[in-house]
Scaffold this motif. Structure first.
Motif, PDB file in Angstrom:
ATOM      1  N   GLY A  36      23.218 -13.382 -36.054  1.00  0.00           N
ATOM      2  CA  GLY A  36      22.452 -12.370 -35.328  1.00  0.00           C
ATOM      3  C   GLY A  36      22.833 -10.956 -35.726  1.00  0.00           C
ATOM      4  N   ASP A  37      22.016 -10.017 -35.291  1.00  0.00           N
ATOM      5  CA  ASP A  37      22.207  -8.610 -35.649  1.00  0.00           C
ATOM      6  C   ASP A  37      23.351  -7.937 -34.905  1.00  0.00           C
ATOM      7  N   ASP A  38      23.738  -8.488 -33.763  1.00  0.00           N
ATOM      8  CA  ASP A  38      24.792  -7.845 -32.980  1.00  0.00           C
ATOM      9  C   ASP A  38      26.184  -8.402 -33.298  1.00  0.00           C
TER      10      ASP A  38
END
Length: 163
Positions: free
Chosen positions: A9-11
């Motif tokens: 994921g991006d986080d």
């Protein structure tokens, strides 16, 4: 290979910048989530299977509680030292996980010590060096022509203890 972990994921606290997986303590543990996530086999220009085995044993030792990781601050200092060595050599960030130049065996032996295992066999180190020399001298024929009968004999003697 290009490192990419879209499933994180991006986080994620793990980033890939110029093919450098950052920050990884000892090229295995993302510092912020260690020991819950680990990466086996990130280094390249290595003899893969002994390295993967030692990394796996180290991770298993940490997950079982037999081996302790240092503090997050200490792990980050180790990562910064790797980046400093790269900068001193003038190497780009994408060489962070490149183990050419002899670092592989220092790393393997460190992992082995952490796990309570013997270091990488000397014949294996010598065979790796002989292969590199042969490849430089005979780039078109190094796979077909070699002068390592003595090293093969040493390896065969070592393998006898397993039979």
């Amino acid at each position: 290979y290009l490192y990419d972990f879209p499933f994180l994921g991006d986080d994620s606290t793990i980033t890939v910048d110029d093919n450098c997986v950052d920050p990884l303590y000892k090229h295995v543990f993302p510092i912020e989530v260690a020991p819950d996530l680990s990466f086996i086999g990130v280094p390249w220009k290595v003899i893969p299977f002994p390295l993967f085995e030692l990394q796996s044993k180290w991770v298993a030792g940490i997950l079982s509680g037999r081996i302790k990781l240092p503090s997050k601050d200490e792990m980050m200092e180790d990562v910064k030292a790797i980046y400093s060595r790269l900068e001193t050599r003038g190497w780009p960030k994408r060489y962070t996980h490149n183990f050419s130049g002899g670092y592989q065996f220092e790393y393997d032996d460190w992992l082995a010590e952490q796990c309570g295992h013997p270091p990488i066999e000397e014949w294996r180190k010598l065979m790796y060096a002989a292969n590199a020399k042969n490849k430089a001298a005979r780039p078109e024929r190094y796979r077909d022509e070699w002068d390592d009968d003595g090293l093969v004999a040493l390896a065969n003697e070592d393998f006898k203890k397993y039979f």
